[in-house]
Design a protein around this motif. Structure first.
Motif, PDB file in Angstrom:
ATOM      1  N   ALA A  45      -2.756  77.730  31.694  1.00 29.33           N
ATOM      2  CA  ALA A  45      -3.676  77.173  30.695  1.00 29.33           C
ATOM      3  C   ALA A  45      -3.767  78.081  29.472  1.00 29.33           C
ATOM      4  O   ALA A  45      -3.794  77.596  28.332  1.00 29.33           O
ATOM      5  CB  ALA A  45      -5.060  76.967  31.314  1.00 29.33           C
ATOM      6  N   GLU A  46      -3.795  79.392  29.699  1.00 31.00           N
ATOM      7  CA  GLU A  46      -3.841  80.347  28.585  1.00 31.00           C
ATOM      8  C   GLU A  46      -2.624  80.217  27.673  1.00 31.00           C
ATOM      9  O   GLU A  46      -2.682  80.541  26.501  1.00 31.00           O
ATOM     10  CB  GLU A  46      -3.911  81.785  29.118  1.00 31.00           C
ATOM     11  N   HIS A  47      -1.537  79.725  28.240  1.00 34.72           N
ATOM     12  CA  HIS A  47      -0.297  79.558  27.483  1.00 34.72           C
ATOM     13  C   HIS A  47      -0.080  78.111  27.053  1.00 34.72           C
ATOM     14  O   HIS A  47       1.012  77.756  26.612  1.00 34.72           O
ATOM     15  CB  HIS A  47       0.883  80.085  28.297  1.00 34.72           C
ATOM     16  N   GLY A  48      -1.117  77.289  27.191  1.00 34.98           N
ATOM     17  CA  GLY A  48      -1.067  75.917  26.692  1.00 34.98           C
ATOM     18  C   GLY A  48      -0.355  74.917  27.581  1.00 34.98           C
ATOM     19  O   GLY A  48      -0.077  73.798  27.159  1.00 34.98           O
ATOM     20  N   ALA A  49      -0.061  75.288  28.808  1.00 33.71           N
ATOM     21  CA  ALA A  49       0.655  74.391  29.721  1.00 33.71           C
ATOM     22  C   ALA A  49      -0.320  73.526  30.509  1.00 33.71           C
ATOM     23  O   ALA A  49      -1.393  73.985  30.904  1.00 33.71           O
ATOM     24  CB  ALA A  49       1.516  75.190  30.680  1.00 33.71           C
ATOM     25  N   GLU A  50       0.078  72.306  30.726  1.00 28.95           N
ATOM     26  CA  GLU A  50      -0.670  71.384  31.578  1.00 28.95           C
ATOM     27  C   GLU A  50       0.272  70.928  32.685  1.00 28.95           C
ATOM     28  O   GLU A  50       0.943  69.905  32.555  1.00 28.95           O
ATOM     29  CB  GLU A  50      -1.174  70.197  30.775  1.00 28.95           C
ATOM     30  N   PRO A  51       0.335  71.688  33.763  1.00 29.90           N
ATOM     31  CA  PRO A  51       1.292  71.355  34.822  1.00 29.90           C
ATOM     32  C   PRO A  51       0.894  70.095  35.584  1.00 29.90           C
ATOM     33  O   PRO A  51      -0.284  69.733  35.640  1.00 29.90           O
ATOM     34  CB  PRO A  51       1.229  72.572  35.739  1.00 29.90           C
ATOM     35  N   PHE A  52       1.878  69.453  36.163  1.00 31.93           N
ATOM     36  CA  PHE A  52       1.625  68.430  37.166  1.00 31.93           C
ATOM     37  C   PHE A  52       1.363  69.210  38.442  1.00 31.93           C
ATOM     38  O   PHE A  52       2.224  69.959  38.904  1.00 31.93           O
ATOM     39  CB  PHE A  52       2.837  67.503  37.321  1.00 31.93           C
ATOM     40  N   VAL A  53       0.167  69.081  38.993  1.00 32.40           N
ATOM     41  CA  VAL A  53      -0.239  69.889  40.146  1.00 32.40           C
ATOM     42  C   VAL A  53      -0.224  69.026  41.403  1.00 32.40           C
ATOM     43  O   VAL A  53      -0.806  67.942  41.429  1.00 32.40           O
ATOM     44  CB  VAL A  53      -1.644  70.494  39.934  1.00 32.40           C
ATOM     45  N   VAL A  54       0.445  69.526  42.421  1.00 38.94           N
ATOM     46  CA  VAL A  54       0.448  68.898  43.740  1.00 38.94           C
ATOM     47  C   VAL A  54      -0.400  69.780  44.639  1.00 38.94           C
ATOM     48  O   VAL A  54      -0.003  70.897  44.976  1.00 38.94           O
ATOM     49  CB  VAL A  54       1.882  68.772  44.298  1.00 38.94           C
ATOM     50  N   GLU A  55      -1.592  69.297  44.968  1.00 45.39           N
ATOM     51  CA  GLU A  55      -2.510  70.045  45.838  1.00 45.39           C
ATOM     52  C   GLU A  55      -2.146  69.722  47.286  1.00 45.39           C
ATOM     53  O   GLU A  55      -2.490  68.666  47.811  1.00 45.39           O
ATOM     54  CB  GLU A  55      -3.963  69.679  45.538  1.00 45.39           C
ATOM     55  N   LEU A  56      -1.428  70.631  47.908  1.00 45.39           N
ATOM     56  CA  LEU A  56      -0.901  70.381  49.246  1.00 45.39           C
ATOM     57  C   LEU A  56      -1.989  70.140  50.281  1.00 45.39           C
ATOM     58  O   LEU A  56      -1.792  69.369  51.221  1.00 45.39           O
ATOM     59  CB  LEU A  56      -0.002  71.548  49.675  1.00 45.39           C
ATOM     60  N   ASP A  57      -3.145  70.779  50.113  1.00 43.24           N
ATOM     61  CA  ASP A  57      -4.224  70.598  51.088  1.00 43.24           C
ATOM     62  C   ASP A  57      -4.955  69.267  50.915  1.00 43.24           C
ATOM     63  O   ASP A  57      -5.772  68.903  51.747  1.00 43.24           O
ATOM     64  CB  ASP A  57      -5.217  71.760  51.035  1.00 43.24           C
ATOM     65  N   GLN A  58      -4.615  68.520  49.882  1.00 39.54           N
ATOM     66  CA  GLN A  58      -5.243  67.222  49.635  1.00 39.54           C
ATOM     67  C   GLN A  58      -4.312  66.063  50.010  1.00 39.54           C
ATOM     68  O   GLN A  58      -4.640  64.902  49.764  1.00 39.54           O
ATOM     69  CB  GLN A  58      -5.624  67.096  48.158  1.00 39.54           C
ATOM     70  N   ARG A  59      -3.161  66.388  50.559  1.00 37.86           N
ATOM     71  CA  ARG A  59      -2.167  65.374  50.912  1.00 37.86           C
ATOM     72  C   ARG A  59      -1.948  65.346  52.417  1.00 37.86           C
ATOM     73  O   ARG A  59      -1.917  66.394  53.068  1.00 37.86           O
ATOM     74  CB  ARG A  59      -0.831  65.675  50.222  1.00 37.86           C
ATOM     75  N   ASP A  60      -1.752  64.147  52.955  1.00 37.03           N
ATOM     76  CA  ASP A  60      -1.458  64.018  54.381  1.00 37.03           C
ATOM     77  C   ASP A  60      -0.148  64.703  54.749  1.00 37.03           C
ATOM     78  O   ASP A  60       0.006  65.198  55.857  1.00 37.03           O
ATOM     79  CB  ASP A  60      -1.392  62.538  54.786  1.00 37.03           C
ATOM     80  N   ASP A  61       0.792  64.723  53.816  1.00 30.30           N
ATOM     81  CA  ASP A  61       2.097  65.329  54.067  1.00 30.30           C
ATOM     82  C   ASP A  61       2.207  66.745  53.500  1.00 30.30           C
ATOM     83  O   ASP A  61       3.302  67.285  53.355  1.00 30.30           O
ATOM     84  CB  ASP A  61       3.215  64.449  53.500  1.00 30.30           C
ATOM     85  N   GLY A  62       1.073  67.370  53.190  1.00 28.74           N
ATOM     86  CA  GLY A  62       1.072  68.687  52.568  1.00 28.74           C
ATOM     87  C   GLY A  62       1.770  69.759  53.380  1.00 28.74           C
ATOM     88  O   GLY A  62       2.539  70.558  52.838  1.00 28.74           O
ATOM     89  N   ASP A  63       1.525  69.789  54.696  1.00 23.39           N
ATOM     90  CA  ASP A  63       2.178  70.792  55.540  1.00 23.39           C
ATOM     91  C   ASP A  63       3.687  70.587  55.551  1.00 23.39           C
ATOM     92  O   ASP A  63       4.461  71.542  55.473  1.00 23.39           O
ATOM     93  CB  ASP A  63       1.633  70.743  56.965  1.00 23.39           C
ATOM     94  N   LYS A  64       4.104  69.337  55.635  1.00 22.45           N
ATOM     95  CA  LYS A  64       5.530  69.023  55.630  1.00 22.45           C
ATOM     96  C   LYS A  64       6.161  69.418  54.295  1.00 22.45           C
ATOM     97  O   LYS A  64       7.239  70.012  54.262  1.00 22.45           O
ATOM     98  CB  LYS A  64       5.750  67.530  55.885  1.00 22.45           C
ATOM     99  N   LEU A  65       5.483  69.102  53.192  1.00 29.53           N
ATOM    100  CA  LEU A  65       5.999  69.482  51.879  1.00 29.53           C
ATOM    101  C   LEU A  65       6.144  70.996  51.762  1.00 29.53           C
ATOM    102  O   LEU A  65       7.141  71.496  51.233  1.00 29.53           O
ATOM    103  CB  LEU A  65       5.080  68.974  50.772  1.00 29.53           C
TER     104      LEU A  65
END
Length: 116
Positions: A45-65
């Motif tokens: 954010a300090e460098h002006g980036a807005e990443p696409f964030v994948v929150e693994l703990d919020q997904r059913d397949d997070g552990d697999k990912l």
């Protein structure tokens, strides 16, 4: 033996999630409770980036990912950052790339190649 094109680590990671994330120039795999992830997000954010964030703990397949990401990158921890075709890595690497000045260059390239 015939040489084959091997997809980059970033291309392989993007293929895991598909959709918008597969097209995002800045892709961050994260967990909502992770302080290292929060630090990496703040640096971006300090460098002006807005990443696409994948929150693994919020997904059913997070552990697999996360296991698949480890196979691709050799890194089991989050955050796990990709910018264009570059695997940046964890918060330690994000901080090092930012400190060296390379982060702005990588981000500027992504913004030039993928304008909003």
């Amino acid at each position: 033996m015939v040489a084959r094109d091997v997809p980059s680590k970033a291309a392989q990671a993007r293929a895991l999630i598909g959709g918008e994330g597969a097209k995002a120039p800045v892709l961050l795999f994260s967990k909502t409770f992770c302080q290292f992830c929060k630090r990496a997000k703040a640096t971006l954010a300090e460098h002006g980036a807005e990443p696409f964030v994948v929150e693994l703990d919020q997904r059913d397949d997070g552990d697999k990912l996360q296991l698949e990401l480890e196979k691709i990158t050799g890194q089991h921890t989050v955050p796990n950052l990709f910018i264009n075709d570059h695997h940046i890595g964890s918060s330690t690497e994000v901080a090092a790339v930012a400190k060296s000045g390379r982060l702005d260059g990588l981000l500027n390239k992504s913004f030039t190649e993928y304008p909003n």
